[in-house]
Design a protein around this motif. Structure first.
Motif, short mmCIF file in Angstrom:
data_model
loop_
_atom_site.label_atom_id
_atom_site.label_comp_id
_atom_site.label_asym_id
_atom_site.label_seq_id
_atom_site.Cartn_x
_atom_site.Cartn_y
_atom_site.Cartn_z
N ALA A 85 33.12 33.61 41.55
CA ALA A 85 33.29 33.31 42.98
C ALA A 85 34.75 32.98 43.29
O ALA A 85 35.29 33.37 44.34
N TYR A 86 35.40 32.29 42.38
CA TYR A 86 36.81 31.95 42.59
C TYR A 86 37.68 33.20 42.57
O TYR A 86 38.60 33.34 43.38
N MET A 87 37.38 34.13 41.68
CA MET A 87 38.19 35.34 41.56
C MET A 87 38.03 36.27 42.76
O MET A 87 39.00 36.83 43.25
N VAL A 88 36.81 36.46 43.23
CA VAL A 88 36.61 37.37 44.36
C VAL A 88 37.13 36.78 45.66
O VAL A 88 37.29 37.49 46.66
N GLU A 89 37.43 35.48 45.65
CA GLU A 89 38.01 34.86 46.84
C GLU A 89 39.42 35.37 47.09
O GLU A 89 39.90 35.36 48.23
N PHE A 92 34.73 41.24 35.82
CA PHE A 92 33.71 41.77 36.72
C PHE A 92 34.23 41.88 38.15
O PHE A 92 33.83 42.78 38.89
N ALA A 93 35.09 40.96 38.55
CA ALA A 93 35.69 41.05 39.88
C ALA A 93 36.64 42.24 39.97
O ALA A 93 36.81 42.84 41.03
N ARG A 94 37.23 42.63 38.85
CA ARG A 94 38.18 43.74 38.80
C ARG A 94 37.46 45.09 38.70
O ARG A 94 38.04 46.12 39.05
N LEU A 95 36.22 45.10 38.22
CA LEU A 95 35.52 46.33 37.91
C LEU A 95 35.40 47.30 39.10
O LEU A 95 35.69 48.50 38.93
N LEU A 117 46.61 43.68 43.86
CA LEU A 117 48.04 43.76 43.54
C LEU A 117 48.26 43.64 42.04
O LEU A 117 49.11 44.33 41.47
N TRP A 118 47.51 42.76 41.39
CA TRP A 118 47.65 42.64 39.94
C TRP A 118 47.21 43.92 39.23
O TRP A 118 47.81 44.32 38.23
N MET A 119 46.17 44.56 39.74
CA MET A 119 45.73 45.81 39.15
C MET A 119 46.78 46.90 39.31
O MET A 119 47.08 47.65 38.38
N LEU A 120 47.37 46.98 40.49
CA LEU A 120 48.40 47.99 40.72
C LEU A 120 49.64 47.73 39.88
O LEU A 120 50.33 48.67 39.47
#
Length: 269
Positions: free
Chosen positions: A24-28, A120-123, A35-38
């Motif tokens: 829940a904290y990550m998807v917030e 899982f939030a990144r998936l 941006l981190w993924m890019l």
């Protein structure tokens, strides 16, 4: 019948609660996550360069193999990224570690589950980027074999655990120095060049490749990526090497943790 399994209840409850809370904290912060993924798309840039270089036919791999390899590198990086040293250093320097030590759970598990839930939030974003990739490179579409899927996912999981415990071990130095991250940045130079992120190990000179394969770096990127795309790797050697370096790092980590806590308490924490 339930009595023999009662000892599993508390670990399962900790796992479930921490996973839900940190997810829940990550998807917030989804925008920050994108941006981190890019920022980790560097392998896709290298993919274009090596793809052009492979057109000569003298690189040992076909252009489509380079494209698939660097896509696998991108995925391996996305699911093995670790930042625990920055968080732990801040906790020590700012004194935020002190209240965590009063709780009955080792602080490492908070860091571990924040990383675990972030996968899982990144998936969903990773799936979208892979779809965009295949739209741009339709000739590179492939489906890993069952063998590649199974061992590739296991290798990615073990690679994440290895990188986490190694970086957490470096983080223990924050008990003695204010900038443990400087050591991580120096270590990152070797990670970039020896992990297979810049180029597949097949392009290394044989003697150099053999030496590199005894270090932990190839097993953080090259090993799981190769399993996914079907490049030949020694599965047994890879798994044993990951477990060996993970065990060494864990032993050093626990030793530094005990000594570091005494030093931290001696400083008035």
């Amino acid at each position: 019948m339930a009595a023999p399994w009662r000892w599993l209840y508390r670990p399962w409850r900790i796992f479930r609660v921490f996973s839900v809370i940190y997810y829940a904290y990550m998807v917030e912060y989804r925008a920050e996550l994108i941006l981190w993924m890019l920022s980790g798309s560097f392998p896709l840039i290298l993919m274009g360069l090596w793809n052009q270089a492979a057109q000569s036919g003298q690189m040992g791999l076909q252009p489509v193999e380079f494209v698939r390899y660097f896509l696998a590198v991108f995925l391996a990086r996305q699911f093995t990224v670790v930042w625990v040293i920055w968080e732990f250093e801040k906790e020590v320097v700012q004194g935020k570690l002190s209240p965590l030590l009063l709780q009955p759970i080792d602080p490492v598990w908070r860091h571990f589950f924040s990383h675990f839930s972030e996968r899982f939030a990144r998936l969903p974003f990773a799936i979208l980027l892979v779809g965009l990739f295949f739209w741009l490179y339709p000739d590179a579409i492939w489906m890993p074999t069952l063998y590649g899927w199974f061992w590739g996912l296991i290798a990615i999981t073990l690679s994440f655990c290895l990188r986490f415990i190694m970086q957490y071990t470096f983080a223990m130095l924050a008990f003695w120095v204010e900038r443990a991250t400087a050591i991580q940045q120096f270590w990152y130079l070797f990670y970039i060049f020896l992990s297979g992120m810049i180029a597949p190990l097949e392009l290394f000179p044989p003697a150099v490749r053999e030496f590199v394969l005894w270090t932990p770096f190839p097993y953080m990127i090259y090993f799981p990526a190769s399993l996914l795309v079907g490049l030949p790797v020694d599965l047994g050697r890879g798994l044993v090497t990951i477990l060996f370096w993970g065990g060494v790092s864990l032993a050093i980590n626990r030793w530094l943790w005990r000594r570091g806590l005494r030093h931290y308490s001696g400083m008035g924490a």
